[in-house]
Design an enzyme around this catalytic site. Structure first.
Site, PDB file in Angstrom:
ATOM      1  N   CYS A   8       0.863  -1.179   0.000  1.00  0.00           N
ATOM      2  CA  CYS A   8       0.000   0.000   0.000  1.00  0.00           C
ATOM      3  C   CYS A   8       0.902   1.233   0.000  1.00  0.00           C
ATOM      4  O   CYS A   8       2.121   1.104  -0.143  1.00  0.00           O
ATOM      5  CB  CYS A   8      -0.981  -0.004   1.174  1.00  0.00           C
ATOM      6  SG  CYS A   8      -0.259   0.208   2.808  1.00  0.00           S
ATOM      7  N   ASN A  11       2.560   1.446   4.091  1.00  0.00           N
ATOM      8  CA  ASN A  11       2.890   0.206   4.803  1.00  0.00           C
ATOM      9  C   ASN A  11       2.685   0.337   6.311  1.00  0.00           C
ATOM     10  O   ASN A  11       3.408  -0.232   7.105  1.00  0.00           O
ATOM     11  CB  ASN A  11       4.321  -0.241   4.477  1.00  0.00           C
ATOM     12  CG  ASN A  11       4.652  -1.656   4.944  1.00  0.00           C
ATOM     13  OD1 ASN A  11       5.769  -1.923   5.377  1.00  0.00           O
ATOM     14  ND2 ASN A  11       3.707  -2.574   4.869  1.00  0.00           N
ATOM     15  N   CYS A  13      -1.018   0.777   7.368  1.00  0.00           N
ATOM     16  CA  CYS A  13      -2.444   0.469   7.580  1.00  0.00           C
ATOM     17  C   CYS A  13      -2.872  -0.800   6.839  1.00  0.00           C
ATOM     18  O   CYS A  13      -2.961  -1.873   7.424  1.00  0.00           O
ATOM     19  CB  CYS A  13      -3.336   1.639   7.148  1.00  0.00           C
ATOM     20  SG  CYS A  13      -3.160   3.151   8.118  1.00  0.00           S
ATOM     21  N   ARG A  14      -3.132  -0.675   5.532  1.00  0.00           N
ATOM     22  CA  ARG A  14      -3.737  -1.783   4.786  1.00  0.00           C
ATOM     23  C   ARG A  14      -2.798  -2.942   4.512  1.00  0.00           C
ATOM     24  O   ARG A  14      -3.173  -4.105   4.708  1.00  0.00           O
ATOM     25  CB  ARG A  14      -4.313  -1.265   3.452  1.00  0.00           C
ATOM     26  CG  ARG A  14      -5.481  -0.332   3.646  1.00  0.00           C
ATOM     27  CD  ARG A  14      -5.894   0.322   2.352  1.00  0.00           C
ATOM     28  NE  ARG A  14      -4.829   1.230   1.903  1.00  0.00           N
ATOM     29  CZ  ARG A  14      -4.835   1.875   0.746  1.00  0.00           C
ATOM     30  NH1 ARG A  14      -5.831   1.681  -0.101  1.00  0.00           N
ATOM     31  NH2 ARG A  14      -3.863   2.691   0.422  1.00  0.00           N
ATOM     32  N   SER A  15      -1.590  -2.669   4.011  1.00  0.00           N
ATOM     33  CA  SER A  15      -0.720  -3.801   3.664  1.00  0.00           C
ATOM     34  C   SER A  15      -0.264  -4.600   4.882  1.00  0.00           C
ATOM     35  O   SER A  15      -0.250  -5.836   4.820  1.00  0.00           O
ATOM     36  CB  SER A  15       0.453  -3.366   2.785  1.00  0.00           C
ATOM     37  OG  SER A  15       1.278  -2.425   3.415  1.00  0.00           O
ATOM     38  N   ASP A 123      -8.506   3.417   1.979  1.00  0.00           N
ATOM     39  CA  ASP A 123      -7.425   3.668   2.924  1.00  0.00           C
ATOM     40  C   ASP A 123      -8.000   4.223   4.232  1.00  0.00           C
ATOM     41  O   ASP A 123      -8.526   5.338   4.255  1.00  0.00           O
ATOM     42  CB  ASP A 123      -6.443   4.665   2.314  1.00  0.00           C
ATOM     43  CG  ASP A 123      -5.167   4.801   3.121  1.00  0.00           C
ATOM     44  OD1 ASP A 123      -5.162   4.420   4.315  1.00  0.00           O
ATOM     45  OD2 ASP A 123      -4.175   5.296   2.560  1.00  0.00           O
TER      46      ASP A 123
END
Length: 155
Positions: A8, A11, A13-15, A123
Site C-alpha cells: 500500500c 505500509n 495500515c492496509r498492507s 485507505d
C-alpha cells in the site's frame, strides 16, 4: 514456498493488515512452512514507523499481533523475489509498476481482484474506518488463499 508481498502507500495500515490477516489464515490451515508473507510501501513517507494504531487495535481485537512490524519500501528487486505482489487499490498498482518497471509474469494485482467483487480497498488513514478495511482485506485474503491452494493443488 509461496511468497506473497502486500503493498500500500505507507505500509502502516492496509498492507500490514493484509500481511497479518493472511499469516493468521495460513497458520489456521497449518501451512506456515509453505508460505512467506510480508508487506511494503510504494512511498518512503512512513519508512521505519510501526503499524498504525487503528490497524493494530483492530487486529488485536481478533487476537492477531503486529508486533515488530516496521514500514519498509518496495524495491525493484522484490519483483523477482515474490510470486504474488498485491496492491490495495489501483493507485498502489501504479506505484508498484513505477518501482518494479513491468509485470511480464502477471504477479501484480489488486488484492480484491481475487474476490467475487473486484474493487479497491479504501485507505483507513483517510476514512478512519478500520472495520470496513478489515472486512475488505479479510475477503481478499480468503479469496487469494483459496486461489493459491486450488492452483497449487492443496484442495
Amino acid at each position: 514456498m509461496i511468497k506473497i508481498l502486500f503493498v500500500c502507500l505507507g505500509n502502516i495500515c492496509r498492507s500490514p493488515m493484509a500481511e497479518f490477516v493472511m499469516k493468521d489464515l495460513v497458520e489456521k490451515k497449518h501451512l506456515t512452512t509453505e508460505f512467506y508473507i510480508t508487506s511494503a510501501a510504494t512511498s518512503s513517507e512512513e519508512i521505519g514507523n510501526p503499524v498504525h494504531h487503528g490497524t493494530r487495535n483492530k487486529l488485536k481485537e481478533l487476537g492477531i499481533s503486529t508486533a515488530g512490524k516496521l514500514a519498509v519500501q518496495l524495491k525493484k528487486k522484490d519483483y523477482g523475489n515474490y510470486d504474488y505482489i498485491l496492491g490495495m487499490e489501483q493507485r498502489n498498482i501504479t506505484g508498484i509498476m513505477r518501482i518494479v518497471g513491468s509485470d511480464q509474469k502477471g504477479k501484480v494485482k489488486r488484492l480484491l481482484d481475487y474476490g467475487l467483487n473486484p474493487r479497491d480497498i479504501a485507505d483507513p488513514w483517510y476514512t478512519g474506518d478500520f472495520d470496513v478495511t478489515y472486512n475488505d482485506v479479510k475477503e481478499g485474503c480468503e479469496a487469494l488463499l483459496d486461489f493459491i491452494l486450488k492452483s497449487e493443488g492443496y484442495n
